[in-house]
Write a protein that holds these residues in place. Structure first.
Motif, short mmCIF file in Angstrom:
data_model
loop_
_atom_site.label_atom_id
_atom_site.label_comp_id
_atom_site.label_asym_id
_atom_site.label_seq_id
_atom_site.Cartn_x
_atom_site.Cartn_y
_atom_site.Cartn_z
N TYR A 208 0.84 -1.20 0.00
CA TYR A 208 0.00 0.00 0.00
C TYR A 208 0.88 1.25 0.00
N LEU A 209 0.61 2.18 -0.92
CA LEU A 209 1.42 3.39 -1.07
C LEU A 209 0.75 4.64 -0.52
N GLY A 210 -0.55 4.60 -0.27
CA GLY A 210 -1.24 5.79 0.21
C GLY A 210 -2.37 6.17 -0.73
N THR A 211 -2.73 7.45 -0.74
CA THR A 211 -3.81 7.93 -1.59
C THR A 211 -3.29 8.95 -2.59
N GLN A 212 -3.99 9.03 -3.72
CA GLN A 212 -3.64 10.00 -4.75
C GLN A 212 -4.88 10.27 -5.59
N VAL A 213 -5.01 11.51 -6.04
CA VAL A 213 -6.10 11.87 -6.94
C VAL A 213 -5.64 11.59 -8.37
N THR A 214 -6.40 10.76 -9.08
CA THR A 214 -6.09 10.47 -10.48
C THR A 214 -7.40 10.42 -11.26
N ASP A 215 -7.40 10.99 -12.44
CA ASP A 215 -8.59 11.07 -13.29
C ASP A 215 -9.77 11.69 -12.55
N GLY A 216 -9.49 12.53 -11.55
CA GLY A 216 -10.55 13.21 -10.80
C GLY A 216 -11.10 12.41 -9.64
N PHE A 217 -10.52 11.25 -9.32
CA PHE A 217 -11.00 10.40 -8.23
C PHE A 217 -9.91 10.27 -7.16
N LEU A 218 -10.33 10.34 -5.89
CA LEU A 218 -9.41 10.05 -4.78
C LEU A 218 -9.27 8.54 -4.67
N CYS A 219 -8.05 8.05 -4.83
CA CYS A 219 -7.83 6.60 -4.93
C CYS A 219 -6.82 6.12 -3.90
N ASN A 220 -7.04 4.90 -3.41
CA ASN A 220 -5.99 4.15 -2.75
C ASN A 220 -5.10 3.54 -3.82
N VAL A 221 -3.80 3.49 -3.53
CA VAL A 221 -2.83 3.03 -4.54
C VAL A 221 -1.98 1.92 -3.95
#
Length: 271
Positions: A180-193
């Motif tokens: 688990y790397l944390g969270t990031q906003v991608t394509d306009g969505f807040l995502c777990n990565v």
């Protein structure tokens, strides 16, 4: 790979601190009201020395009671927060056993764009990718759980390539053990990565837990446009054409390295 900001553990600790301050303020305010009702203050003007002595005595009792109750309240808050279970590290949701996804794919390594209809069907043991490359032919990629994959185009100029892998299609839980790397906003969505063996970086919507994007180590970035759980591709669409079978089978052993995974397979000659 850059670490991502706003980890959930930070938000959890911030919540704990805010809870302590709020409960401390609430306890103090409540004690002021309750103690004041239990021991009402005497009038400001007193006449006799005896009444003044009684007022001082009651005031001391009230202060001692307030101190004891404040300590008890603070102790209960600390014990409650200390014994509460810590937030768990998020894990990726397994893929549904059957789904259809429309994917937009961009390859920075090969400067190539394509749109893919992905039909994943674990019970039937197949994974179908119908790929429309930019200004190119429509390619069918039909993968079976026995390790056989058919890559073919249709029409008069149709061609076919058969690949035998030693592994089948991805399991629904193929991301088990990912870091688990944390969270990031991608394509306009807040995502777990998550990242797994330097091979795939997987983005999942925090709210809906649907896949939003995944990137491969070789520069291919996949963006999920639609995601239909339970959708099934008709069987006749997955039937490879005759020219995938009526040709001379010249098998050449090859190897393909996927990050830390090495897959051995053989290629049968194409038409």
């Amino acid at each position: 790979m850059v670490r991502f900001s706003f980890p959930l553990i930070f938000l959890h600790n911030l919540y704990k601190i805010s809870t302590i301050f709020f409960l401390s303020f609430f306890c103090t305010f409540s004690l002021d009201l309750s103690v004041g009702e239990a021991y009402p203050k005497f009038p400001i003007f007193t006449i006799t020395q005896n009444s003044q002595t009684k007022q001082v005595s009651v005031q001391k009792k009230m202060n001692n009671l307030k101190l004891k109750l404040s300590l008890l309240c603070a102790l209960s808050v600390i014990l409650n927060l200390a014994t509460s279970s810590p937030i768990s590290t998020p894990t990726p949701s397994p893929w549904p056993e059957q789904f259809h996804a429309l994917l937009y794919m961009n390859s920075s390594s090969f400067a190539r764009l394509q749109i893919t209809d992905l039909w994943y069907d674990w019970p039937r043991g197949r994974n179908v990718n119908i790929q429309q490359k930019q200004l190119g032919a429509l390619m069918y990629d039909v993968e079976w759980d026995n390790g056989t994959s058919f890559y073919y185009t249709l029409g008069e100029a149709g061609s076919c390539r058969v690949v035998n892998f030693e592994v089948g299609i991805p399991r629904p839980d193929f991301l088990d053990g990912a870091e688990y790397l944390g969270t990031q906003v991608t394509d306009g969505f807040l995502c777990n990565v998550w990242e797994k063996v330097d091979f795939i970086w997987y983005y999942e919507d925090v709210l809906t837990r649907r896949p939003v994007r995944w990137d491969f180590y070789d520069g291919i970035s996949t963006h999920v446009m639609t995601f239909e759980v339970g959708a099934v591709l008709p069987d006749f669409v997955t039937q490879a054409p005759d020219y995938c079978f009526n040709q001379h089978q010249d098998q050449t052993p090859l190897q393909r390295n996927y990050g830390k995974l090495t897959w051995k397979f053989s290629v049968k000659n194409s038409k």
